[in-house]
Design an enzyme around this catalytic site. Sequence first.
Site, PDB file in Angstrom:
ATOM      1  N   PHE A  69      -3.753 -11.402   0.831  1.00 17.49           N
ATOM      2  CA  PHE A  69      -3.111 -10.409  -0.001  1.00 17.49           C
ATOM      3  C   PHE A  69      -3.407 -10.674  -1.474  1.00 17.49           C
ATOM      4  CE2 PHE A  69      -0.398  -7.317  -1.561  1.00 17.49           C
ATOM      5  CZ  PHE A  69       0.620  -7.835  -2.329  1.00 17.49           C
ATOM      6  N   TRP A 105      -4.534  -6.154  -6.664  1.00 18.60           N
ATOM      7  CA  TRP A 105      -5.326  -5.034  -6.187  1.00 18.60           C
ATOM      8  C   TRP A 105      -4.722  -4.363  -4.970  1.00 18.60           C
ATOM      9  CZ3 TRP A 105      -9.484  -2.459  -8.063  1.00 18.60           C
ATOM     10  CH2 TRP A 105     -10.162  -1.597  -7.196  1.00 18.60           C
ATOM     11  N   GLY A 106      -4.347  -5.147  -4.033  1.00 19.86           N
ATOM     12  CA  GLY A 106      -3.902  -4.607  -2.764  1.00 19.86           C
ATOM     13  C   GLY A 106      -5.068  -4.553  -1.811  1.00 19.86           C
ATOM     14  N   GLY A 166     -14.257  -8.449   2.804  1.00 18.27           N
ATOM     15  CA  GLY A 166     -13.381  -9.134   1.888  1.00 18.27           C
ATOM     16  C   GLY A 166     -12.433 -10.108   2.569  1.00 18.27           C
ATOM     17  N   PRO A 167     -11.686 -10.776   1.792  1.00 18.35           N
ATOM     18  CA  PRO A 167     -10.816 -11.826   2.294  1.00 18.35           C
ATOM     19  C   PRO A 167      -9.607 -11.284   3.038  1.00 18.35           C
ATOM     20  CG  PRO A 167     -10.382 -11.501  -0.017  1.00 18.35           C
ATOM     21  CD  PRO A 167     -11.571 -10.636   0.314  1.00 18.35           C
ATOM     22  N   HIS A 178       3.458   8.704  -3.835  1.00 19.46           N
ATOM     23  CA  HIS A 178       2.551   8.888  -2.724  1.00 19.46           C
ATOM     24  C   HIS A 178       2.309   7.574  -1.971  1.00 19.46           C
ATOM     25  CE1 HIS A 178      -1.155  10.058  -0.586  1.00 19.46           C
ATOM     26  NE2 HIS A 178      -0.687  11.305  -0.717  1.00 19.46           N
TER      27      HIS A 178
END
Lengths: 557, 557
Positions: free
Chosen positions: A149, A153-154, A145-146, A64
């Site tokens: 990459f 986590w992604g 968030g930052p 997916h």
Amino acid sequence: IIQEIAQSIQNTDGVDLLDTDCSPSTNRTVYTFVGSPDDVIEGALNAARTAYKHIDMTKHKGEHPRIGALDVCPFIPVQGVEMEECIYCARKFGEKLAAELNVPVFLYGFAAQHEHRKTVSQIRVGEYEGINEKITKPEWKPDYGPAEFISRWGATICGARKFLISYNVNVLGTKEKHDRNLVHLLHCIQSIVPQDFPSCIAPPPYSTSGTRESLPLLVSSHWGGGQSVRPGCLKNCQGIGWWLDEANLAQVSLNLTDHDATPIHTVYEEVCKHAQDLRIPVTGSQIVGLVPLRAMLQTAEYYIKKENLFILEEDQKVHLAVNRLGLNSLGHFNPKEKIIEYRLPDQRVGPLAKKTVQEFITAVAARTPAPGGGSVAAAVAAMGSALGAMVGQMTYGKRQWEMYDAHMRKLIPVLHNTMKELITLIDSDTTAFNDYMAAMKLPKNTPEEIVIRETAMEAGLKKAIEVPMSLARHVNKVWEATKELATLSNIGTKSDLQVGVKCLETGLLGAYWNVTINMEGVKDEIYKQKVLEEVEHHRRVAETGCREVLKILQDRQ
Amino acid sequence: IIQEIAQSIQNTDGVDLLDTDCSPSTNRTVYTFVGSPDDVIEGALNAARTAYKHIDMTKHKGEHPRIGALDVCPFIPVQGVEMEECIYCARKFGEKLAAELNVPVFLYGFAAQHEHRKTVSQIRVGEYEGINEKITKPEWKPDYGPAEFISRWGATICGARKFLISYNVNVLGTKEKHDRNLVHLLHCIQSIVPQDFPSCIAPPPYSTSGTRESLPLLVSSHWGGGQSVRPGCLKNCQGIGWWLDEANLAQVSLNLTDHDATPIHTVYEEVCKHAQDLRIPVTGSQIVGLVPLRAMLQTAEYYIKKENLFILEEDQKVHLAVNRLGLNSLGHFNPKEKIIEYRLPDQRVGPLAKKTVQEFITAVAARTPAPGGGSVAAAVAAMGSALGAMVGQMTYGKRQWEMYDAHMRKLIPVLHNTMKELITLIDSDTTAFNDYMAAMKLPKNTPEEIVIRETAMEAGLKKAIEVPMSLARHVNKVWEATKELATLSNIGTKSDLQVGVKCLETGLLGAYWNVTINMEGVKDEIYKQKVLEEVEHHRRVAETGCREVLKILQDRQ
């Protein structure tokens, strides 16, 4: 494992995990749970914390489309929760998730802050593998968030959306797939099933379940190998196709991601249209999992309007929807189990309205301020509206007053609806001063605190006043209907309408006195003047209306 | 055998056999059962038929005084059944028994038609052996049946009496009997235990049980050999004495045949007086079997008055009676099991008053004439009284209005009692026209039948009118109390009293309109004029009362 994440959700106070949907082929698991806004946020955070410990996206793979360990976290309104509150939940969750785990979070759906982030597909472009190059671009700076990459986590997509409905349409096709059928199915659907990791900020529970093949209710079972076709055409829905051997038919199974834009009946009718082009009969449909009551009522209203029917009761509307969509074709559709609102406790009717007449009256007589005059006023007014509705009912359908049936169909809903609203106001009086009482507990040690406290008490008092004002406004809406009833109704119900009208007046006066006595504590002269003028107007309208109805009835006999 | 008679009673429809008391020493068996009037009569007749088949008095003998195979058959009112109806049952039973079995039957108690037949003892003079010579005398001609001696049967005494209560008083005496104690006990009691073969004509069950020694609930048990003393002194009660080894005390066990003339507390107090003369402490008492609620309330009222207490609730009154009589001294007295009315279904509150507020309101709105304006009027009025009671409660016991406590103790019961009465009238409206409807079904084929039918319809219509009239009368009784409340009550409950008073007025007006519309069908001009004048008077009193209360409240603040 999947069970650890589920456990972390269950251990969150105020959260009820409704479903865990594993999709081994797509490597996607959907957790669906409900609760109050803050509890749902906490539950989703706990799930995220557990996922952060156990999942490393550099070692994870799936069929997916995905963008991170926690791919999508949608907040969905259930049982009267507003979309605004879901937006609040989504943004709060996103902010906390980014702050705690230091991961990029994107908002989507109704919580989206950018036009190009309205859909999950827009954000998922490039998927997990494309985050590294995309996230540094200005248009893809994370909402939270930052902007970097995090390989482990992604990224996470959270937002707010409407309830997703898993809807299957039965097509009496063949087991062998024809290219023309595939083309049509793909064009009509042309989407696949996105598996979300949802949560809900609504006080009522939020329940959802993933898409799956027609399963036999059998412990030692195995499902057949159906064909999965995922074309797309219809707006706001994704679908696939396969063969259901048990029923000797084909099914088009699709998820309605936005049922407001594309309701169930719209999908059903479109499928029927294309099927008749292929000379294939559609023989009903099926809803997998739970469905919101609103979706069912939309379908019912569509068919009521289409067929020009006259139905008042909600259960009959649901019954009509079930019948017209053919939801009983592959198993019995039990509204009490299928409609999520019917499985949850009914909070639309308060505790006072649930007491017996005797209990309510004796509770009034108890040494407590509530239930008191406010609740009694609402109850009395509700009885008045009920008597009006009875008069209409006793006129409608009778041979002697057959020529007035058209009028009755217009008048009865007015009285009936007002009755139901006034019943809910029976309990409103007991909660009216909650804000005011809370304000009285504020600190008053300093001049600044005194100002804050008095401001809060003022606001709370105004809120309390709005309860009897609402009662007055509802009562004031029925006088035109009652006057017409007095002229046209069954003469045998004269005394009932007389009592009803007087009850309405008594209820209105109760609201008036409630407003008047509470207004003494209000210091806002502008507000006070405006409200007193309005409530005085309501008082005169009620008295005039009552008097006119009684005169009509008196003259009529 | 005894079982066959019991079986014949059980096989009677509508009859529940509560107890079968065998007394081997006296050769007397008491069957106690309850049911509706006609069912109880049939049950007693079945028992009599079975007894006639199996019993031959020429071959029967016993220690107890007796006059025939079926010695005494009393009909006792239970759960609101009137004595008049028991009299009807007794006479109907007697008539049918005599007609069917051709046996002499004498009436006694409240059903007695002769002054010298008021008690069983009066009729039993000469017993079975003396029937042959006594029955031919004019003063002993049977009320029913032949004036001759039926050797096989003897004679039967039937009548109506109050509930018999088996009551024991605990005396902390010695196991050894003192002559002085025997003398006192004999003088105070001076009766033996008569064993009746009772029945009840009341719709609720009638339960009775014979007198026996304190039995341990033990399968393999045996009772102690207590001393049996049978003196007599107290009116309307028979008693014995023995030693209760299990409790290390003595007991005076007696049957109260007429608890209205000699209540439980009267007996208890007399025993206590004589015991203190002997320096013997009385340590509670005991009721064997069931007891009527009326007897308990009489005792409670006695102690409330004696101790100058203030109690409103019925359960608290029962609790007081239990405590003062020491009914928990030899086993826990559970009112739910001991009081017969508490074991039976409560029929004092109608089905409408048992509906939830929501259900009631929606039922009003249904396409049925009832519940309609009449029921709503009663409900609204009840709520008005309740608000008044709340105002009184909110004033009573508060520091600021402490000086008005005495006034509140007088005002609160008025409002409270009216509330309860008005609650019962909620259901009265639905049954008001029962007689009228029945009359409409009468034959009208002949002029005579037409007259009869119209007379019945007139009577039924008058009966229906009395329901709203009763509502009006109840409401009219509270205006003095409400005006005093308006003057003295807690000012913080001003709005509640305003709503309450308006509710009372609305209820009264509902009754007024109900009376007015039904009066159109009445042909009795005298009745019509009188009733219309009265109801018009009630209308003016209510409007005046409401206006005065509102004025007092307006002026007060």
